[in-house]
Write an enzyme that holds these catalytic residues in place. Sequence first.
Site, PDB file in Angstrom:
ATOM      1  N   THR A 124       1.185 -14.638  -3.314  1.00 12.23           N
ATOM      2  CA  THR A 124       1.996 -13.638  -2.606  1.00 12.23           C
ATOM      3  C   THR A 124       2.343 -14.140  -1.214  1.00 12.23           C
ATOM      4  O   THR A 124       3.508 -14.081  -0.783  1.00 12.23           O
ATOM      5  CB  THR A 124       1.261 -12.284  -2.552  1.00 12.23           C
ATOM      6  OG1 THR A 124       0.843 -11.949  -3.869  1.00 12.23           O
ATOM      7  CG2 THR A 124       2.166 -11.196  -2.006  1.00 12.23           C
ATOM      8  N   GLY A 166      -4.908  -7.659  -9.204  1.00 14.81           N
ATOM      9  CA  GLY A 166      -5.526  -7.226  -7.951  1.00 14.81           C
ATOM     10  C   GLY A 166      -4.536  -6.510  -7.031  1.00 14.81           C
ATOM     11  O   GLY A 166      -3.332  -6.509  -7.255  1.00 14.81           O
ATOM     12  N   ASP A 167      -5.056  -5.888  -6.020  1.00 12.76           N
ATOM     13  CA  ASP A 167      -4.269  -5.284  -4.926  1.00 12.76           C
ATOM     14  C   ASP A 167      -5.278  -5.026  -3.816  1.00 12.76           C
ATOM     15  O   ASP A 167      -6.385  -5.608  -3.834  1.00 12.76           O
ATOM     16  CB  ASP A 167      -3.579  -3.991  -5.389  1.00 12.76           C
ATOM     17  CG  ASP A 167      -2.549  -3.476  -4.371  1.00 12.76           C
ATOM     18  OD1 ASP A 167      -1.505  -4.117  -4.214  1.00 12.76           O
ATOM     19  OD2 ASP A 167      -2.807  -2.451  -3.699  1.00 12.76           O
ATOM     20  N   LYS A 209       2.958  -4.076 -15.828  1.00 11.20           N
ATOM     21  CA  LYS A 209       2.261  -5.082 -15.013  1.00 11.20           C
ATOM     22  C   LYS A 209       2.229  -4.576 -13.584  1.00 11.20           C
ATOM     23  O   LYS A 209       3.249  -4.145 -13.042  1.00 11.20           O
ATOM     24  CB  LYS A 209       3.055  -6.399 -15.100  1.00 11.20           C
ATOM     25  CG  LYS A 209       2.425  -7.532 -14.345  1.00 11.20           C
ATOM     26  CD  LYS A 209       1.561  -8.388 -15.253  1.00 11.20           C
ATOM     27  CE  LYS A 209       0.573  -9.233 -14.501  1.00 11.20           C
ATOM     28  NZ  LYS A 209      -0.641  -8.549 -14.058  1.00 11.20           N
ATOM     29  N   GLN A 241       7.218  -1.346  -8.292  1.00  7.42           N
ATOM     30  CA  GLN A 241       6.842  -2.493  -9.128  1.00  7.42           C
ATOM     31  C   GLN A 241       7.864  -2.743 -10.242  1.00  7.42           C
ATOM     32  O   GLN A 241       8.109  -3.894 -10.613  1.00  7.42           O
ATOM     33  CB  GLN A 241       5.458  -2.215  -9.741  1.00  7.42           C
ATOM     34  CG  GLN A 241       4.779  -3.420 -10.338  1.00  7.42           C
ATOM     35  CD  GLN A 241       4.060  -4.287  -9.305  1.00  7.42           C
ATOM     36  OE1 GLN A 241       3.345  -3.754  -8.471  1.00  7.42           O
ATOM     37  NE2 GLN A 241       4.249  -5.586  -9.368  1.00  7.42           N
ATOM     38  N   SER A 277       1.342 -14.001 -11.553  1.00  3.19           N
ATOM     39  CA  SER A 277       0.553 -13.299 -12.567  1.00  3.19           C
ATOM     40  C   SER A 277       1.219 -13.451 -13.935  1.00  3.19           C
ATOM     41  O   SER A 277       0.547 -13.643 -14.954  1.00  3.19           O
ATOM     42  CB  SER A 277       0.473 -11.804 -12.237  1.00  3.19           C
ATOM     43  OG  SER A 277      -0.568 -11.561 -11.331  1.00  3.19           O
ATOM     44  N   ASN A 330      -5.793 -10.872   1.405  1.00  2.00           N
ATOM     45  CA  ASN A 330      -5.251 -11.923   0.548  1.00  2.00           C
ATOM     46  C   ASN A 330      -3.824 -12.330   0.957  1.00  2.00           C
ATOM     47  O   ASN A 330      -3.537 -13.513   1.133  1.00  2.00           O
ATOM     48  CB  ASN A 330      -5.284 -11.435  -0.913  1.00  2.00           C
ATOM     49  CG  ASN A 330      -4.575 -12.396  -1.836  1.00  2.00           C
ATOM     50  OD1 ASN A 330      -3.395 -12.232  -2.128  1.00  2.00           O
ATOM     51  ND2 ASN A 330      -5.262 -13.430  -2.274  1.00  2.00           N
ATOM     52  N   LYS A 356       1.035   0.553 -12.175  1.00  2.00           N
ATOM     53  CA  LYS A 356       0.096   0.397 -11.053  1.00  2.00           C
ATOM     54  C   LYS A 356      -1.111   1.272 -11.325  1.00  2.00           C
ATOM     55  O   LYS A 356      -1.004   2.284 -12.018  1.00  2.00           O
ATOM     56  CB  LYS A 356       0.774   0.840  -9.744  1.00  2.00           C
ATOM     57  CG  LYS A 356       0.061   0.365  -8.497  1.00  2.00           C
ATOM     58  CD  LYS A 356       0.464  -1.046  -8.122  1.00  2.00           C
ATOM     59  CE  LYS A 356      -0.354  -1.575  -6.976  1.00  2.00           C
ATOM     60  NZ  LYS A 356       0.121  -2.884  -6.498  1.00  2.00           N
ATOM     61  N   LYS A 402      10.653  -4.725  -8.640  1.00  2.00           N
ATOM     62  CA  LYS A 402      10.139  -6.021  -8.195  1.00  2.00           C
ATOM     63  C   LYS A 402       9.975  -6.946  -9.396  1.00  2.00           C
ATOM     64  O   LYS A 402      10.406  -8.097  -9.382  1.00  2.00           O
ATOM     65  CB  LYS A 402       8.779  -5.805  -7.515  1.00  2.00           C
ATOM     66  CG  LYS A 402       8.140  -7.096  -7.053  1.00  2.00           C
ATOM     67  CD  LYS A 402       6.691  -6.894  -6.637  1.00  2.00           C
ATOM     68  CE  LYS A 402       6.546  -5.786  -5.620  1.00  2.00           C
ATOM     69  NZ  LYS A 402       5.207  -5.778  -5.015  1.00  2.00           N
TER      70      LYS A 402
HETATM   71  P1  NDP Z   1      -6.465  -6.906   0.871  1.00  2.00           P
HETATM   72  O1  NDP Z   1      -7.370  -5.793   0.530  1.00  2.00           O
HETATM   73  O2  NDP Z   1      -6.870  -8.298   0.556  1.00  2.00           O
HETATM   74  O3  NDP Z   1      -6.095  -6.862   2.425  1.00  2.00           O
HETATM   75  C1  NDP Z   1      -5.489  -5.744   3.003  1.00  2.00           C
HETATM   76  C2  NDP Z   1      -5.470  -5.953   4.506  1.00  2.00           C
HETATM   77  O4  NDP Z   1      -4.760  -4.894   5.117  1.00  2.00           O
HETATM   78  C3  NDP Z   1      -6.861  -5.952   5.122  1.00  2.00           C
HETATM   79  O5  NDP Z   1      -6.860  -6.751   6.255  1.00  2.00           O
HETATM   80  C4  NDP Z   1      -7.055  -4.475   5.483  1.00  2.00           C
HETATM   81  O6  NDP Z   1      -7.971  -4.280   6.535  1.00  2.00           O
HETATM   82  C5  NDP Z   1      -5.655  -4.093   5.913  1.00  2.00           C
HETATM   83  N1  NDP Z   1      -5.441  -2.667   5.624  1.00  2.00           N
HETATM   84  C6  NDP Z   1      -5.533  -2.048   4.426  1.00  2.00           C
HETATM   85  N2  NDP Z   1      -5.310  -0.740   4.540  1.00  2.00           N
HETATM   86  C7  NDP Z   1      -5.066  -0.540   5.836  1.00  2.00           C
HETATM   87  C8  NDP Z   1      -4.750   0.607   6.589  1.00  2.00           C
HETATM   88  N3  NDP Z   1      -4.660   1.814   6.015  1.00  2.00           N
HETATM   89  N4  NDP Z   1      -4.544   0.444   7.917  1.00  2.00           N
HETATM   90  C9  NDP Z   1      -4.632  -0.779   8.503  1.00  2.00           C
HETATM   91  N5  NDP Z   1      -4.932  -1.895   7.829  1.00  2.00           N
HETATM   92  C10 NDP Z   1      -5.141  -1.775   6.532  1.00  2.00           C
HETATM   93  O7  NDP Z   1      -5.055  -6.561   0.160  1.00  2.00           O
HETATM   94  P2  NDP Z   1      -3.833  -7.510  -0.128  1.00  2.00           P
HETATM   95  O8  NDP Z   1      -3.703  -8.529   0.933  1.00  2.00           O
HETATM   96  O9  NDP Z   1      -3.904  -7.930  -1.541  1.00  2.00           O
HETATM   97  O10 NDP Z   1      -2.619  -6.480  -0.036  1.00  2.00           O
HETATM   98  C11 NDP Z   1      -1.920  -6.206   1.172  1.00  2.00           C
HETATM   99  C12 NDP Z   1      -0.589  -5.557   0.855  1.00  2.00           C
HETATM  100  O11 NDP Z   1       0.195  -6.450   0.038  1.00  2.00           O
HETATM  101  C13 NDP Z   1      -0.632  -4.252   0.080  1.00  2.00           C
HETATM  102  O12 NDP Z   1       0.453  -3.429   0.465  1.00  2.00           O
HETATM  103  C14 NDP Z   1      -0.434  -4.703  -1.360  1.00  2.00           C
HETATM  104  O13 NDP Z   1       0.066  -3.660  -2.176  1.00  2.00           O
HETATM  105  C15 NDP Z   1       0.599  -5.790  -1.135  1.00  2.00           C
HETATM  106  N6  NDP Z   1       0.725  -6.761  -2.211  1.00  2.00           N
HETATM  107  C16 NDP Z   1      -0.356  -7.505  -2.621  1.00  2.00           C
HETATM  108  C17 NDP Z   1      -0.198  -8.445  -3.600  1.00  2.00           C
HETATM  109  C18 NDP Z   1      -1.314  -9.345  -4.008  1.00  2.00           C
HETATM  110  O14 NDP Z   1      -1.048 -10.286  -4.783  1.00  2.00           O
HETATM  111  N7  NDP Z   1      -2.525  -9.166  -3.546  1.00  2.00           N
HETATM  112  C19 NDP Z   1       1.092  -8.641  -4.285  1.00  2.00           C
HETATM  113  C20 NDP Z   1       2.183  -7.873  -3.714  1.00  2.00           C
HETATM  114  C21 NDP Z   1       1.971  -6.970  -2.728  1.00  2.00           C
HETATM  115  P3  NDP Z   1      -9.466  -3.780   6.177  1.00  2.00           P
HETATM  116  O15 NDP Z   1     -10.101  -4.910   5.425  1.00  2.00           O
HETATM  117  O16 NDP Z   1     -10.082  -3.504   7.481  1.00  2.00           O
HETATM  118  O17 NDP Z   1      -9.284  -2.538   5.339  1.00  2.00           O
END
Ligand code: NDP
Length: 444
Positions: free
Chosen positions: A209, A165-166, A90, A111, A376, A240, A126, A114
């Site tokens: 999250t 998603g991620d 997962k 993961q 999830s 997200n 992943k 976690k």
């Molecule tokens: P999203 O794609 O929804 O959002 C990511 C955010 O971070 C955006 O604002 C993006 O900006 C910014 N970002 C991404 N890459 C970079 C970078 N290289 N430098 C600066 N800003 C960056 O992703 P999520 O919110 O889902 O995920 C965010 C983090 O949380 C990740 O590390 C993910 O692995 C982790 N995570 C997510 C979960 C989930 O349920 N979604 C669960 C557990 C962990 P821009 O749009 O400009 O790229």
Amino acid sequence: MSYVDEVIEQVIRQNPNEPEFHQAVREVLNSIRPVVDANEEAYRRDALLERIVNPERQIKFRVPWVDDKGQVHVNTGYRVQFNSALGPYKGGIRLHPSVNLGIIKFLGFEQVFKNSLTGLPIGGGKGGSDFDPKGKSDREIMAFCQSFMNELFRHIGADTDVPAGDIGTGAREIGYMFGQYKKLKNVYEGVLTGKGLSYGGSLVRTEATGYGLLYIVEEMFKCHGDTIEGKTAVVSGAGNVAIFAIEKAHQLGAKVLTCSDSTGWVYDPDGIDLEALKEIKLVKRERLTEYTKYRPNAEYHEGKGVWSVKADIALPCATQNELDLNDAKMLVANGVIAVAEGANMPSTAEAVEYFIANGVKFLPGKAANAGGVATSALEMSQNSGRLQWSFEEVDSKLKNIMRNIYHNIDNAAKKYGYEGNYVVGANIAGFEKVVEAMNAQGIV
Ligand code: NDP
């Protein structure tokens, strides 16, 4: 040389050019030393650490798709099925140009522990691709997602591997992938999570999250006789995780002063306007430069800078290694009380060390952002039972899971003499359960 050091060296030698994977392995193995030292003979005999750091299976594939002008593009797809001792693999699918095998392996490795911490029956995996969804039309996104699934479908299934998603993969992408899976397999099953509510999604999964992050922070504060109410917070990211962390922080009475995306960041002294942020990011899919049009009092800055703002709580919610030692020093100098990671490995190893050495309450991602994968797993349960639970029911289960995670990691840290070190606590608590299951299942 100790067994832990030998295995770290081996990982670096056998997986060259994968610095994020090395970083994650080093962080986990270093902090489980007390357990490994106490069991060194048996672990060596069973090559336990070698088995823990090697994925059970890794799949790499070609993803050809056609853009709106008729041009064919070829991206690389990955799925790393890391460890299935506790249940089906997962973990999410990341779509971002920075994706490579090392990044997917670091995420898959994290993961495993976690998912173990959630207490639910899920293994770790992943996946992702170096495809960049930014600026693509809906049709191009669909073409990519369908092509990605044309290969992935043969490796996944509701009882085998359940992606989610991620970064770059939200409800739209999950919908296209689910549709293609169903078309190819002719099976309607919970093979992906993060689905839309009309076709098997769970209430609260979108928020999980970010909400979970605040629930665990709330529990930690409560156990220290404090509360979130009245605190200020800095958040990075505007995706997200960040959006729903801000929402729950506001509901709990904190004021969030910042958010960011990959081009710049916003400082809003009156507290981030969530409706404006949702409109910009979730509806119009625009850049944060638009924010000051909604809030003339706010400031927009190019580049990085969220961590220079004074606040009680810091919540990195964007991406790996976005908070380094200098940032940690600024936060500590500004009196930060707690840091909780919404993103995966957003703080560098030096930053984490600095927080802990300076008495900051630090909650690592594998505990603090586990609410997403936990929900999830609740979606998987609902799909298996052909049920849909109410928002309140899922939210209350999520809250309980986050509270339990906090107490688990707190107790594990205390048991091994590291009271208050939640990095050690999370890694040991996650590791012990996986090891018990692996030992019971023999050498497979
Ligand atoms: P999203 O794609 O929804 O959002 C990511 C955010 O971070 C955006 O604002 C993006 O900006 C910014 N970002 C991404 N890459 C970079 C970078 N290289 N430098 C600066 N800003 C960056 O992703 P999520 O919110 O889902 O995920 C965010 C983090 O949380 C990740 O590390 C993910 O692995 C982790 N995570 C997510 C979960 C989930 O349920 N979604 C669960 C557990 C962990 P821009 O749009 O400009 O790229």
